[in-house]
Design a protein around this motif. Structure first.
Motif, mmCIF file in Angstrom:
data_model
loop_
_atom_site.group_PDB
_atom_site.id
_atom_site.type_symbol
_atom_site.label_atom_id
_atom_site.label_comp_id
_atom_site.label_asym_id
_atom_site.label_seq_id
_atom_site.Cartn_x
_atom_site.Cartn_y
_atom_site.Cartn_z
ATOM 1 N N TRP A 91 0.829 -1.210 0.000
ATOM 2 C CA TRP A 91 0.000 0.000 0.000
ATOM 3 C C TRP A 91 0.865 1.262 0.000
ATOM 4 O O TRP A 91 0.578 2.222 -0.732
ATOM 5 N N MET A 92 1.935 1.264 0.804
ATOM 6 C CA MET A 92 2.792 2.445 0.862
ATOM 7 C C MET A 92 3.429 2.739 -0.483
ATOM 8 O O MET A 92 3.486 3.902 -0.922
ATOM 9 N N LEU A 93 3.917 1.719 -1.173
ATOM 10 C CA LEU A 93 4.552 1.937 -2.468
ATOM 11 C C LEU A 93 3.547 2.338 -3.538
ATOM 12 O O LEU A 93 3.876 3.070 -4.473
ATOM 13 N N ARG A 94 2.313 1.879 -3.397
ATOM 14 C CA ARG A 94 1.302 2.135 -4.419
ATOM 15 C C ARG A 94 0.618 3.486 -4.241
ATOM 16 O O ARG A 94 0.464 4.248 -5.192
ATOM 17 N N GLU A 95 0.217 3.813 -2.974
ATOM 18 C CA GLU A 95 -0.637 4.992 -2.790
ATOM 19 C C GLU A 95 -0.547 5.582 -1.383
ATOM 20 O O GLU A 95 -1.401 6.372 -0.978
ATOM 21 N N GLY A 96 0.483 5.243 -0.633
ATOM 22 C CA GLY A 96 0.470 5.549 0.792
ATOM 23 C C GLY A 96 0.510 7.010 1.193
ATOM 24 O O GLY A 96 0.037 7.377 2.275
ATOM 25 N N GLN A 97 1.065 7.896 0.374
ATOM 26 C CA GLN A 97 1.133 9.303 0.761
ATOM 27 C C GLN A 97 -0.260 9.928 0.769
ATOM 28 O O GLN A 97 -1.173 9.464 0.077
ATOM 29 N N THR A 98 -0.414 10.982 1.543
ATOM 30 C CA THR A 98 -1.725 11.638 1.624
ATOM 31 C C THR A 98 -2.147 12.204 0.281
ATOM 32 O O THR A 98 -3.339 12.398 0.031
#
Length: 358
Positions: A91-98
């Protein structure tokens, strides 16, 4: 009606502590169990006291990332299972940032490690095997990103160099702020400073010596310790860190009073556009200052707060300085991978398997 405590649910850490105290009471009696519990409280307080602020901030930020992940996926925040942790790094690598973008792999690795710490601190079990599985998944996904031609992250900061030091020394105006800027960069380069280190210095940490100056640097990236970095007078007064330091401090006291000469005052102070002292610098202001100073000097590649640290290692290596001496000056472990990486910037050209073959 549900109370606030009931709404919060059980506290695993508190339950574990209560069970531990109960076992102590059975073994040693109630009074001894109470004293052991007080010792545990003291140990927790000491651990909190000696943990660097930047580490605390990282743990808090990473826990917020973990909470956002759990909210987005519907997973409980209390379970650090193999599947949950692998899903977390994915998830972090795919879309994790706000913003909806993926994190750089290095940032994802930091958040993973800190989230595991957060889970354990809250009394939730995370096995080493499950954490290792998530780390393996992160490494594999990172390779896939690289093969797809995707590069994330800012990359390694550019290292300061001697030409840049001269450009900065010549571009600093003859004001208190200019003298502060010159002293900040010239001294920071010579003891391989992190941005946090000049921000934490007190006037009493800097001692003048006939041969130069000694700086007692409080470090706290992995543990609190003090290294005493010695800086000699430079042959060229234009870029001499000792002369720059004394000129800055003499000007500070002359313009703002003897109170700033006290050993407990900040070594490097913030100065507003009107020349007023605003207090001690903080790490973020040091980072911004180094960038601004390098921009003013028109250094081709603008420096960051880490450029001075990289620059000492790479420049000293280029000049033939011993690796152990470099490590001691900069506070690295003597076989630090990061320090060796900085040195490789220079060694990689001369000590190179392909050099001189054609």
């Amino acid at each position: 009606m549900t109370t606030a405590l009931e709404h919060q649910g059980p506290d695993p850490a508190a339950d574990e502590r209560a069970a531990l105290i109960g076992r102590w009471a059975q073994r040693h009696g109630i009074d001894a169990a109470r004293r052991l519990a007080e010792a545990e409280d003291l140990a927790d307080a000491v651990a909190a006291e000696i943990t660097p602020d930047n580490t605390v901030d990282t743990y808090a930020k990473s826990w917020r990332v973990w909470e956002r992940f759990c909210t987005a996926t519907g997973l409980p925040t209390t379970e650090g299972s193999r599947g949950a942790l692998v899903a977390f790094v994915t998830w972090m690598l795919r879309e994790g940032q706000t913003s909806g973008r993926g994190y750089a792999p290095a940032s994802a690795g930091t958040h993973l490690a800190a989230a595991v710490v957060g889970l354990r601190q809250r009394g939730h079990h995370v096995s080493g095997d499950d954490q290792a599985a998530a780390r393996t998944a992160l490494e594999g996904l990172t390779v896939k990103l690289l093969k797809a031609g995707e590069r994330r992250g800012r990359g390694q900061a550019v290292g300061a160099d001697i030409d840049g030091l001269y450009a900065i020394a010549r571009s600093c105006p003859p004001t208190l702020a200019g003298l502060r800027d010159q002293a900040l960069v010239l001294t920071g380069f010579h003891y391989a400073s992190r941005a946090s280190e000049p921000a934490g210095l007190l006037t009493g940490d800097v001692t003048l010596h006939p041969a130069g100056m000694q700086i007692a640097v409080l470090t706290g990236k992995t543990k609190h310790s003090v290294r005493n970095a010695k800086i000699r007078y430079s042959q060229d007064p234009e870029v001499c860190p000792v002369r720059a330091w004394t000129a800055y401090r003499d000007r500070l006291v002359a313009e703002h009073g003897e109170a700033w000469a006290g050993p407990s005052t900040p070594a490097f102070v913030g100065i507003d556009r009107w020349g007023r002292v605003t207090g001690g610098m903080v790490p973020d202001s040091v980072t911004r200052a180094v960038k601004r100073i390098s921009q003013r000097a028109e250094v081709p590649l603008h420096w960051t707060g880490h450029s001075l640290r990289i620059g000492l290692a790479s420049t000293a290596r280029k000049r033939g300085r011993d690796g152990i001496a470099i490590a001691d000056q900069g506070g690295w472990a003597r076989h630090s991978r990061s320090m060796l990486g900085y040195m490789q910037r220079e060694d990689g050209w001369d000590d190179n398997a392909s050099a001189g073959l054609t």
